[in-house]
Design a protein around this motif. Sequence first.
Motif, PDB file in Angstrom:
ATOM      1  N   THR A 848      38.648  38.244  33.199  1.00 40.00           N
ATOM      2  CA  THR A 848      39.785  37.717  32.437  1.00 40.00           C
ATOM      3  C   THR A 848      40.488  38.818  31.639  1.00 40.00           C
ATOM      4  O   THR A 848      41.716  38.826  31.518  1.00 40.00           O
ATOM      5  N   LYS A 849      39.717  39.758  31.132  1.00 41.94           N
ATOM      6  CA  LYS A 849      40.297  40.822  30.311  1.00 41.94           C
ATOM      7  C   LYS A 849      40.772  42.016  31.146  1.00 41.94           C
ATOM      8  O   LYS A 849      41.100  43.062  30.578  1.00 41.94           O
ATOM      9  N   GLY A 850      40.786  41.864  32.469  1.00 41.67           N
ATOM     10  CA  GLY A 850      41.398  42.882  33.304  1.00 41.67           C
ATOM     11  C   GLY A 850      40.457  43.846  33.982  1.00 41.67           C
ATOM     12  O   GLY A 850      40.875  44.605  34.858  1.00 41.67           O
ATOM     13  N   SER A 851      39.200  43.869  33.611  1.00 48.29           N
ATOM     14  CA  SER A 851      38.262  44.804  34.236  1.00 48.29           C
ATOM     15  C   SER A 851      37.827  44.282  35.606  1.00 48.29           C
ATOM     16  O   SER A 851      38.064  43.131  35.965  1.00 48.29           O
ATOM     17  N   THR A 852      37.176  45.150  36.351  1.00 49.86           N
ATOM     18  CA  THR A 852      36.684  44.787  37.672  1.00 49.86           C
ATOM     19  C   THR A 852      35.200  44.472  37.600  1.00 49.86           C
ATOM     20  O   THR A 852      34.413  45.238  37.040  1.00 49.86           O
ATOM     21  N   LEU A 853      34.825  43.326  38.154  1.00 51.06           N
ATOM     22  CA  LEU A 853      33.430  42.902  38.189  1.00 51.06           C
ATOM     23  C   LEU A 853      32.851  43.182  39.573  1.00 51.06           C
ATOM     24  O   LEU A 853      33.558  43.105  40.576  1.00 51.06           O
ATOM     25  N   HIS A 854      31.548  43.470  39.586  1.00 50.79           N
ATOM     26  CA  HIS A 854      30.886  43.751  40.846  1.00 50.79           C
ATOM     27  C   HIS A 854      29.682  42.841  41.018  1.00 50.79           C
ATOM     28  O   HIS A 854      28.717  42.898  40.254  1.00 50.79           O
TER      29      HIS A 854
END
Length: 1236
Positions: A848-854
């Motif tokens: 939601t805050k723009g980072s990339t999740l893995h």
Amino acid sequence: MRITSSRRSAVRGHAQSRLLWGFAAAALATVSQGLTFTPVPNPNFDFSKLGQVGIAGDFSGISFYEFEEQSKAAKSNGSQQLMSRLPNNAFIGLHGVDASIEAMCVFQGNVILGGNFTSIGDEESTSVASFNPTTSEIKPLSGLSGQVSSLLCDDDAGMVYVGGSFHVADSLNAITWLASSKWASLPFAGFNGPVTSITKAPNGHIIFGGSFTGLGNTSTPSTRDAQTVNLNAARFSTYQGSETPGFSDPKNVICNSDGSGPGKTWLIEDNVPGNLAASFDYDFRPTKLRLRNTHQDGRGTRTWSFTAQPNNGIMNFTYIDPATGRNLSCTNACPLSENASVEFQDFHFVNQIAMNAFRIDISAWYGQGGGLDGVELYQDDIYTFAVNDFNEPPCAKSHAPSESTLTGDWDVTPARTSNSDYLSAVLSKPITSDAATVIFYPDVREAGQYSIKLYTPGCQQDGTCERRGQVNVFGAFNSTGGNIPLNRGNSIFQTNVFDKYDQIYSGLIDVPTGSFRPSITLSPVAGQSLSSDDMVMVAQGIGVDKMKTTGGLKGLFEYDPSKATVDTSDFNSLAFNKFGSTFNDGSAVRSLISTKSRTYIGGNFTSRSAKNIAALDSKGEPVQLDGGLNDEIIAIYSSDDQVFVGGAFDNTQNGDTAGLSHVAVYSEKDNRWTPLGAGVNGVVLSIVPLTLNLTGKTTEEIIALTGDFTQILPFGNNNAIETSGFAVWVKSKSNWLQNLDMPIPLLDGRLTTSLLNAPNGTELYAGSISSQSLRAYGVAAPDGVLRNFPIIIESAPSSSDGPAKTLSRRASTLNSTTSSSGVLAGLFDANNGRNITVLAGHFTANATKGSTLHNLAIINRKDSDSVTGLGTELPSESTFLALAIQGDTVFAGGRVNGTIKDSPVNGLISYDVESGSLNTQPPVLAGNDVVVSSIAVRPPPSSDVYVGGSFDTAGSLPCPGVCMLNTENNQWFRPGSELSGTVHTMLWSSSSTLFAGGQLKLNDADVFLASYDVSGNTWVEFDGASNLPGPVDALTPANEKRDKIWVAGKQSDGGVYLMKYDGTWKSASITLQPDTIVTSLQMFSLTENHGKSDLVDDNQALLLTGSIDIPGFGTVSGAIYNGTTLQPYLLTSSMNTTRGSGSISKIFVEEDKFFTPKPKKGLALGFIVLIALAVSLGLMLLIVVAGLALDRYRKKRDGYMPAPTSMIDRGSGMQRVPPHELLDSLARGSPGAPHV
């Protein structure tokens, strides 16, 4: 989209599901009066007690199986289909095509199809065919060979104009098909180059566009009989040939011009007739036979005849008599001179026919017998074979004889039904352009206009249809131009079922000079999508034809059909011809389209008034198009007053309109170019309209682009979108379909053409499309209709050099990270008032805050669907295979290796969902190749977590295969001491019994299913499990008590088994293909019963997920087993575009309440009647008793006393009541009603 956990919503979802299946059936009447789609029965799954439900897997799109026709999936080797649409937006194939369909139009109730195919469905049909939309029948329009690129159907004139790269009758590249079902040449002989587009101008004239410079067709070279047929490649035999040493070998006659003698002459026996025969592995069409008579010892041939095979006909010849100089003819007794000064005699074939063998019969001789010193065959055809032994021999009288060179590993493949042997190369994936090449060097002896054909053998004869792919062709035709792409830059399909040729070039070719030779290079298309594990590339040969032409044209020609002839001396009397004459040399028209008042011309051309795109009005006057565009136009489509164009441009000629990257739209009303978003990053090759229902109410027209691009460019608030050459523009939203924030279908692949107004209301499409009713990446919700989760997931990049493979069985996931991708596990958490969804696997997602999740994502439904999870805490190569929650802690297992808070992790991590952070991690698992494949939380009141997979130790504790984590002190314990091996799946049967399946060892004995007793801390082999045919990969309870189970796995022979235990083991009555991969099993209760069976209760069904290959249907991702049959349930498309079908790893739910108890049976009707009678009698008795009681109460309240029963009392009473009082009471009457 919000997934609610309320029962009311779940029930509503089920009701919606029933309605959808009913709607689909009702919609059939409105889809098409000609095409019939057959709905399948509703599966009737009862989701009402499950709460939230999710589907996890490796897919980019998903559909319910609602129609039988959904089994007709697109091929993935590039070949295409004739398609239509189902009511659920899915494309379905009507007929398979072994290459592509380039054009369609309606002619007298049927649809004419044109392309470069050799078969449609099971019908052999070369390049053009008729399709009946009522019966779906295909009818070949025989006689045309080559490729059809454009069609114009004119019902009023009773003809179809056909254009392309082909030869039929005496026409080249253009002809008409008449309503009388025959070909008819136009008043001109076609064109000397390919025709790419045909349209009818507002004035009724027919406009042709292409890469031609004049009217004309093929001609013979000015140097006749120039190419030598290679007799070295022949197999020779003789009849009554001489046995004299030095004169018995018939090969003596090959390439001999040195007179008679041993090793130079072939003789027959004395005073008898004889023959010489030769057979070849290729066809040829000879035009001249040269014979050298022998003069050995006074012998020689007096008369002879020539028989061609395989038609077994004696050929006719013309020749010049060397004695008289007269031009004579002969057939079965052709003469040879005995004059020694006559070196040879030439005999010209009257009829030119293809042959692959011949025989020369000697019927009369000079001296003691006949013989020959030399035999030579020549032809006009300029052929170059891939098999170099078939090309011209060393004795050919050419300074640059035809030849071919190779790179890569090639094998000669027998011709079978083809006209020559050819080369085959087996290429491993991924395909590279230099994996194998063939370079053809034709014997061109004079400069001029030529057309080049590339011959491709059919795949049916060698059984390689599923392994064929596409190739590119390049050519060098002069010393300065270099190697240029041919076939208008398009790749060539080699998926043709039958033999074909493609006209790949038309234009000038120079003769060899110095280091230059004309050449054509054949190479595979790099990175192409294939359904097979490898690709078979083939190479047969090329043909070069000399052209004759009128000249005077530059890719544009106007034909007036009202005139019977064409005046080639006055082309400029017609507006389009006059306009085209202003084009630069080398110009080409790629696309034409007419509106009510204009005709648009697109291509690669420059004139004084236009460049690359132009328009002429109904009077033939040029129309200014806001400056035009700055590079080639390849495709044009008109809708209302909008003209959509695609090609290689990126702006207007003036450079004043940003965003016109390879696609633009022109408004006739505003005379202005506007962008579609910001365009795409590569060339657009086709623009195809289609319809789509996005709102559930009405359909609308949208625009599909196909081309050589990999990205839809960002614009406004829309990010860039990766794609593989396919994009869809939604006109009503002024945005790309992929950008819309709403449930949308998955569309991916290629579209070449469409027909939205086919007869009977049918919509037809041509191409290769992967489509599903919902575009969803890795996870979806079956909430009555399929819906998305509020998360954006993308496929994680593969960590291997090769392409990612499909989701494999659990045993394989333990050995390869790249074998699994997508969402592989999920869970819902409603503990302590939370509403959280956890997804795990091998993917990337946007937080939601723009980072990339893995690989691990958490959706908080109570926090506006916020998305958090793992970012860089672990390597992105990690893969999670299993999830479980205990209290506030989520345990995620898989192939995971890294460091968290300075503590090593391997195979398992824990995450606190309440705080949204990683916990202190359990002691690390260790072993040769650690993978956790299953996590099972022991039922309450215990808080122990059991972990299964491939590992040897947990912390410092030896604990192979299965280990127990005490969550209170974060400490490992080994359950029992008997078990080791690799665990694939686990299931709690009760709070004290755990089942584990996999490749296990129990006291060093191989077992596939074991049972653990917690109280006794011991493992034993499951009852009868020694009869299982292989390791258990999936396991599920078969009833609510969990004392019955279903298992699935792989047999030792590679097959797949499905079995049930209910006291004894029983096999399911179905057959699964060896490619089947079962990742999970799950029983479901039903809302409507199915037929009775011994294996599955009639109110239940078993769902198999994974990649299920059903015989006679194909691959599905979810299938329903009702105890007797296996029915498809869920279909998916892969997140990996090099594959077709995706896979489903499992169904996950909020409430584990899959079993609905059967209602108890009621009493028999007779008992019901008796009980009702007894009840009614009892009620009557109560009524009587109540009436008596009420009467008694009333009397008592009114003062009634019991009447005296003795004479004494009666007398006493008479004494106390005076007579006058008694009479007085009678006079007062009765008292009123009693009052309370």
